[in-house]
Scaffold this motif. Structure first.
Motif, short mmCIF file in Angstrom:
data_model
loop_
_atom_site.label_atom_id
_atom_site.label_comp_id
_atom_site.label_asym_id
_atom_site.label_seq_id
_atom_site.Cartn_x
_atom_site.Cartn_y
_atom_site.Cartn_z
N PRO A 92 0.83 -1.21 0.00
CA PRO A 92 0.00 0.00 0.00
C PRO A 92 0.87 1.26 0.00
O PRO A 92 2.05 1.23 0.34
N LYS A 93 0.26 2.38 -0.38
CA LYS A 93 1.01 3.64 -0.44
C LYS A 93 1.38 4.17 0.93
O LYS A 93 2.21 5.06 1.04
N THR A 94 0.77 3.64 1.98
CA THR A 94 1.13 4.06 3.34
C THR A 94 2.27 3.23 3.92
O THR A 94 2.55 3.31 5.12
N THR A 95 2.93 2.45 3.09
CA THR A 95 4.04 1.62 3.54
C THR A 95 5.16 2.50 4.09
O THR A 95 5.49 3.54 3.52
N THR A 96 5.77 2.05 5.19
CA THR A 96 6.92 2.77 5.77
C THR A 96 8.20 2.03 5.41
O THR A 96 8.21 0.80 5.25
N GLU A 113 7.48 -1.99 5.47
CA GLU A 113 6.48 -2.53 6.38
C GLU A 113 5.15 -1.86 6.11
O GLU A 113 5.03 -0.63 6.16
N ALA A 114 4.14 -2.67 5.81
CA ALA A 114 2.80 -2.15 5.54
C ALA A 114 2.02 -2.07 6.84
O ALA A 114 2.01 -3.02 7.62
N PRO A 115 1.39 -0.95 7.13
CA PRO A 115 0.61 -0.83 8.37
C PRO A 115 -0.62 -1.72 8.33
O PRO A 115 -1.11 -2.10 7.27
N ALA A 116 -1.12 -2.04 9.53
CA ALA A 116 -2.31 -2.89 9.61
C ALA A 116 -3.54 -2.13 9.11
O ALA A 116 -3.65 -0.92 9.27
N ASN A 117 -4.44 -2.87 8.51
CA ASN A 117 -5.70 -2.32 7.98
C ASN A 117 -5.45 -1.18 6.99
O ASN A 117 -6.17 -0.18 6.98
#
Length: 335
Positions: A92-96, A113-117
């Protein structure tokens, strides 16, 4: 023509590049393991620092290698790392992104690391992971440097001095230390047995702070104008003191003027005091006197004047007979 084995071709290409002197890097040689296999897409990752990040560093997500670092560009003060990721890696684009080390002395790699949900809006070719979603590496060199600064930069000496100060604060006599320990335990037991009083104190303190909070404007005004007004009040007090001191001479002459006549003043006061007392109690006795006068008129004089009942048995000569006759005539009782 002699057939050349496929595995020899990369070696020949590398030798040719070295001989031409093009200044290429060893990582630019297409050796297996130095580039991701299969189809890939490109993503740029912004870091505040990429110190010690090696060429062709691995890109790992959830413990699986999904890509490799291609190159690094410096844009302003931001290091932008371009990585090649496998097309089957959906992030996802919110990956850190974070720079990590697998072991203490291992190479640094890029961990995604992809955040949960996270929403199902995946990274595509050309997307950017901003610096707000990245964390630079905390490598062993930085840890050793910080530890060295603590030991050699005076921090260790400060810690030793702190321990020495704490030891010096306690008495050297063990009996005295035991007495302090006993008193401390007794104080703790006393506090535990009076928890209700402590709760009441805390509730009162909370109420006071609540009142201060509700009256914040008044408190702010006091704190803002209070020092200035207090300074003015102190100046006024000093002036009053100076006035009193200056009036000392005048008071001395006034005493010389009043003392010879103190007897006269006392006589005047002794005469005026009963009058003042009578005036002071007039509002109390006036109502009583009026009531007595009203009773006299209503119960005595008016009934007598309406039907006088006077019977004269005898008249004796007296020096006041004429005055009595005059009085009775004026009242219409005798002709």
């Amino acid at each position: 023509m002699r057939h050349i084995a496929p595995r020899v071709i990369p070696v020949l290409i590398a030798v040719a590049l070295l001989l031409t002197g093009c200044g290429v890097r060893a990582t630019d040689i297409p050796i297996p393991g130095t580039y991701p296999s299969g189809e890939t897409y490109s993503v740029r990752i912004e870091f505040g620092s990429v110190l010690n990040l090696p060429d062709r560093a691995k890109v790992i997500a959830d413990g699986v290698e999904i890509g490799m670092l291609d190159h690094i560009d410096l844009i302003g003060t931001t290091a932008v790392a371009t990585v090649e990721l496998r097309t089957d890696a959906k992030l996802p684009k919110t990956t850190t992104a974070e720079l990590r080390q697998s072991t203490i002395l291992g190479d640094i790699h890029i961990a995604l690391e992809a955040p949960a949900n996270a929403p199902a809006d995946f990274l595509r070719d050309g997307d950017v992971i901003p610096v707000s979603q990245t964390v630079p590496a905390t490598n062993v060199e930085d840890i050793l440097r910080a530890l060295s600064n603590i030991i050699t930069g005076g921090r260790w000496g400060d810690l030793q001095q702190l321990v020495a100060d704490v030891n010096a604060a306690f008495p050297s006599d063990p009996a005295e230390l035991d007495r302090i320990n006993t008193a401390g335990r007794a104080a703790l037991r006393d506090m535990a047995s009076h928890s209700a009083d402590i709760d009441r104190i805390l509730v009162s303190a909370q109420q006071i702070t609540g009142k201060l909070e509700t009256g914040r404007d008044a408190v702010d005004r006091i704190l803002t104008f209070g020092p200035e007004r207090a300074a003015g009040l102190s100046a006024v007090l000093f002036n009053v003191v100076e006035l009193i001191i200056s009036g000392g001479t005048m008071a001395q002459h006034l005493g010389e003027l009043v003392l010879p006549h103190i007897g006269d003043f006392r006589s005047i006061v002794s005469i005026l005091a009963p009058t003042a007392v009578t005036i002071g109690y007039s509002d109390i006795t006036l109502a009583t006197n009026l009531e007595a006068f009203r009773n006299l008129l209503r119960d005595k004089l008016i009934p007598f004047l309406e039907s006088p009942d006077v019977r004269v048995d005898r008249v004796s000569a007296d020096v006041q007979a004429d005055q009595l006759l005059t009085t009775l005539r004026s009242m219409g009782l005798v002709p």
